[in-house]
Design a protein around this motif. Structure first.
Motif, PDB file in Angstrom:
ATOM      1  N   UNK A  47      -5.780  -0.029  -1.486  1.00 20.26           N
ATOM      2  CA  UNK A  47      -5.063  -1.264  -1.141  1.00 20.26           C
ATOM      3  C   UNK A  47      -5.363  -1.658   0.301  1.00 20.26           C
ATOM      4  N   UNK A  48      -5.374  -0.668   1.207  1.00 25.46           N
ATOM      5  CA  UNK A  48      -5.664  -0.977   2.606  1.00 25.46           C
ATOM      6  C   UNK A  48      -7.091  -1.518   2.768  1.00 25.46           C
ATOM      7  N   UNK A  49      -8.039  -0.942   2.026  1.00 29.51           N
ATOM      8  CA  UNK A  49      -9.416  -1.432   2.104  1.00 29.51           C
ATOM      9  C   UNK A  49      -9.486  -2.895   1.678  1.00 29.51           C
ATOM     10  N   UNK A  50      -8.783  -3.210   0.595  1.00 24.66           N
ATOM     11  CA  UNK A  50      -8.738  -4.601   0.129  1.00 24.66           C
ATOM     12  C   UNK A  50      -8.076  -5.498   1.179  1.00 24.66           C
ATOM     13  N   UNK A  72       0.824  -1.204   0.000  1.00 24.44           N
ATOM     14  CA  UNK A  72       0.000   0.000   0.000  1.00 24.44           C
ATOM     15  C   UNK A  72       0.860   1.256   0.000  1.00 24.44           C
ATOM     16  N   UNK A  73       1.885   1.282   0.822  1.00 20.65           N
ATOM     17  CA  UNK A  73       2.733   2.474   0.911  1.00 20.65           C
ATOM     18  C   UNK A  73       3.531   2.699  -0.371  1.00 20.65           C
ATOM     19  N   UNK A  74       3.817   1.637  -1.113  1.00 19.65           N
ATOM     20  CA  UNK A  74       4.549   1.794  -2.374  1.00 19.65           C
ATOM     21  C   UNK A  74       3.756   2.611  -3.387  1.00 19.65           C
ATOM     22  N   UNK A  75       2.433   2.648  -3.231  1.00 23.80           N
ATOM     23  CA  UNK A  75       1.613   3.435  -4.150  1.00 23.80           C
ATOM     24  C   UNK A  75       1.953   4.922  -4.081  1.00 23.80           C
ATOM     25  N   UNK A  76       2.520   5.356  -2.967  1.00 25.67           N
ATOM     26  CA  UNK A  76       2.918   6.761  -2.845  1.00 25.67           C
ATOM     27  C   UNK A  76       4.068   7.100  -3.789  1.00 25.67           C
ATOM     28  N   UNK A  77       4.848   6.092  -4.180  1.00 28.77           N
ATOM     29  CA  UNK A  77       6.025   6.333  -5.003  1.00 28.77           C
ATOM     30  C   UNK A  77       5.763   6.110  -6.491  1.00 28.77           C
ATOM     31  N   UNK A  78       4.553   5.619  -6.814  1.00 31.77           N
ATOM     32  CA  UNK A  78       4.242   5.302  -8.215  1.00 31.77           C
ATOM     33  C   UNK A  78       3.542   6.489  -8.866  1.00 31.77           C
ATOM     34  N   UNK A  79       3.999   6.885 -10.050  1.00 36.38           N
ATOM     35  CA  UNK A  79       3.396   7.998 -10.785  1.00 36.38           C
ATOM     36  C   UNK A  79       1.985   7.634 -11.217  1.00 36.38           C
ATOM     37  N   UNK A  80       1.185   8.689 -11.535  1.00 34.54           N
ATOM     38  CA  UNK A  80      -0.179   8.465 -12.021  1.00 34.54           C
ATOM     39  C   UNK A  80      -0.156   7.659 -13.311  1.00 34.54           C
TER      40      UNK A  80
END
Length: 623
Positions: free
Chosen positions: A320-323, A285-293
């Motif tokens: 991701x956290x909800x899942x 989930x936290x890796x999503x912060x580093x991924x571009x749109x």
């Protein structure tokens, strides 16, 4: 035995003569050192040996070394160190060697030896100490890591550190911490080589046959460690920990990508292996912060580019956290979700919309965990306090009530509810305090089990925060008489070590509300209600000093009462008492000698030695 001790004392004479000659110690102090050294030597040379005697010997010598250093600084003399300090250091090393040979299994003794060598001895000597220690305690991975780190960071020897890690892994082939630190060491080594190469190229220096292999510079050794370790330790937490270490090194982007891709491959293709691990979900989930749109997403306008992009990334994280919470309904998973939302909400932003969105997500995370009955009591407290900070008083009261229903015996939840009622200026605060103590008071009978008896003894101690909260609230909302009545009840209810804090607060309140006269009355009422803290007496001493007519008789009373409780352990009290007699206009300096000898009779061990040193420094400053 007497001949051996006499010989060892005579071995000290050159350094002691130097200490006297250069003015670091007086003749009387040298005699005191010889007397103490003789006693210590007798203790470690007798037939029956005790570890405490060796420890006391070493501690005395270390105190002497530190005192010599302080006096060198004071007089500005830095010569003759070989004849003085080095001689003492070699003697202490000999004592440590004897002690570690006698009590080989005492890890703390070995660690004390290591600490001493780090501060006073040479690098070569410390390497020998590590070798001897690891030969005996090879079953402790932490010691291998300590030795390897020292080789890498202090001796700057990557090869020695590598050899230590390889030896350690032979003893502990499945130890995650060893692999993590070995992995980190190889990345540090590669980074160091890259910096060296850059400096050489920048200076345009001819490095001759020195070659930097490209594979090593790119962290190939670390990659090999990673590959081997994940084949042995099949844990998502371990996998993620290696990725976190690799992310500390900017040059290791390829290695980071490889680790992440393999982690995702395992996560999605072998779900049975890692989807029951909240740490893996948290990391993904936290890796999503580093991924571009994504390319298909509508690009934001120039003005709101950064805020909109951050918002989108956080939305993806929460998805991701909800899942994760749907798949893995555990308290640990909900905790990861809430912690992420709280961290993002705590980040500063100038965008009101983003801040409101973060607050909304945080509330959703708390609510979901509550609905699933997976919220622990400390997170009910977090939730309530968050609502209070944003003036959602009704909602905060509902959350506190829900927490109390789930945890009716929790002091923390009672505090949370009281905190909300106080913030909302409810007229029911005093009544709820009374109700809390009635509800938390254990029921006891003539026949009480051991466990119930233990709970009875500790119940009033865990209620201490409630007593303090009640008194603090009363100070602002009620009369002085009401507040004092609460303090008096609390002092009777709370016993043992926890009552120390309460008495200190009672005394502080008395001075704030009624001045010195009130504080002295409270002190008199409590002066026989043990236990106390040193601060309890020091507060009264300070209050007395703040008065226009500071009475030496009162100061003496406070010091005498303090020394009755702490005179055998607190050398500072004795020194302050002596200074008071010297500096107060009505003090009696002729009493200082008597106080000094009383201190020497009462203080024990290291405290006595510290007092002698402080007294000597003070006398030197008076000259």
């Amino acid at each position: 035995m007497a001949e051996i001790i006499q010989e060892r004392i005579e071995d000290r004479l050159p350094e002691l003569q130097q200490l006297e000659r250069i003015g670091l110690f007086s003749r009387a102090e040298i005699k005191a050192i010889i007397k103490k050294a003789s006693d210590l030597e007798y203790r470690i040379q007798r037939r029956t040996l005790f570890k405490e005697d060796f420890i006391n010997y070493v501690q005395y010598e270390i105190n002497l070394l530190e005192l010599i250093q302080r006096r060198r600084v004071r007089i500005g003399y830095s010569f003759k160190k070989d004849e003085i300090e080095n001689s003492i250091v070699h003697r202490v090393q000999g004592v440590f060697r004897r002690a570690s040979a006698k009590w080989k299994d005492d890890v703390q003794l070995w660690l004390s030896y290591v600490v001493f060598c780090k501060k006073w001895a040479t690098k070569v000597q410390l390497s020998k100490v590590f070798s001897a220690m690891l030969a005996i305690h090879s079953n402790k991975p932490a010691l291998w890591i300590m030795a390897a780190k020292w080789e890498m960071e202090d001796r700057l020897s990557s090869e020695s550190a590598r050899q230590l890690f390889l030896r350690a892994l032979r003893f502990h082939p499945e130890c995650p911490k060893l692999y993590q630190e070995y992995f980190r060491m190889e990345l540090m080594h590669a980074e160091k080589l890259r910096k060296e190469k850059q400096e050489f190229e920048k200076a345009k220096m001819d490095v001759g046959n020195l070659e930097y292999a490209e594979e090593i510079l790119m962290g190939e050794l670390a990659r090999i460690i990673y590959k081997n370790s994940v084949n042995i330790i099949k844990s998502a937490e371990f996998h993620v920990s290696l990725l976190s270490i690799a992310q500390l090194f900017d040059f290791a982007k390829d290695l980071q990508r490889e680790i992440y891709d393999e982690l995702m491959s395992v996560f999605f293709s072998l779900q049975a292996l890692h989807t029951d691990d909240p740490l893996t979900w948290d990391y993904v989930a936290r890796r999503e912060l580093e991924i571009e749109s994504q390319p298909g997403e509508e690009p934001p306008t120039a003005k709101q580019t950064k805020v909109a992009e951050v918002g989108r990334r956080e939305e993806r994280c929460c998805a991701v956290y909800e899942e994760a919470v749907k798949t893995l309904r555990t308290e640990a998973m909900c905790k990861c979700y809430i912690n992420f939302c709280m961290e993002r909400f705590a980040k500063k932003t100038s965008s009101r919309l983003l801040r409101e969105k973060r607050l909304e997500r945080t509330m959703v995370a708390f609510r979901k965990a509550h609905d699933l009955k997976l919220l622990p009591e400390f997170q009910y407290k977090q939730w309530s306090e968050l609502l209070l900070r944003h003036d959602f008083l009704t909602e905060a009261l509902e959350v506190a009530g829900a927490g109390m229903e789930l945890f009716p015996g929790s002091v923390m939840m009672w505090q949370v509810k009281l905190q909300v009622l106080i913030a909302s200026k409810s007229p029911d605060v005093a009544m709820l305090f009374e109700e809390a103590f009635v509800h938390l008071k254990p029921q006891h009978s003539a026949k009480m089990s051991f466990s119930n008896f233990f709970f009875f003894l500790t119940c009033e101690q865990i209620c201490l925060p409630l007593w303090i909260s009640w008194a603090e609230w009363s100070e602002g909302a009620k009369s002085q008489e009401d507040t004092e009545a609460i303090f008096k009840k609390a002092v009777l209810a709370v016993t043992g070590g926890d009552s120390v804090t309460l008495k200190d607060k009672y005394l502080d309140w008395a001075y704030r509300s009624g001045g010195y006269k009130k504080a002295r009355a409270v002190f008199k009422s409590l002066q026989e209600s043990r236990p106390f803290s040193v601060d309890f007496f020091r507060k009264m001493i300070q209050f007395e000093k703040e008065q226009e007519s500071c009475k030496i008789a009162n100061l003496r009373e406070y010091y005498e009462r303090a020394l009755r409780e702490f005179g055998s352990v607190d050398s500072d009290l004795w020194m302050d008492y002596i200074k008071e007699e010297l500096n107060h206009p009505l003090g009696r300096p002729e009493h200082c000698g008597q106080i000094y000898w009383r201190a020497m009779k009462m203080l024990q061990g290291e405290s006595a030695e510290l007092f002698v040193a402080k007294h000597a420094v003070h006398q030197a400053g008076q000259l």
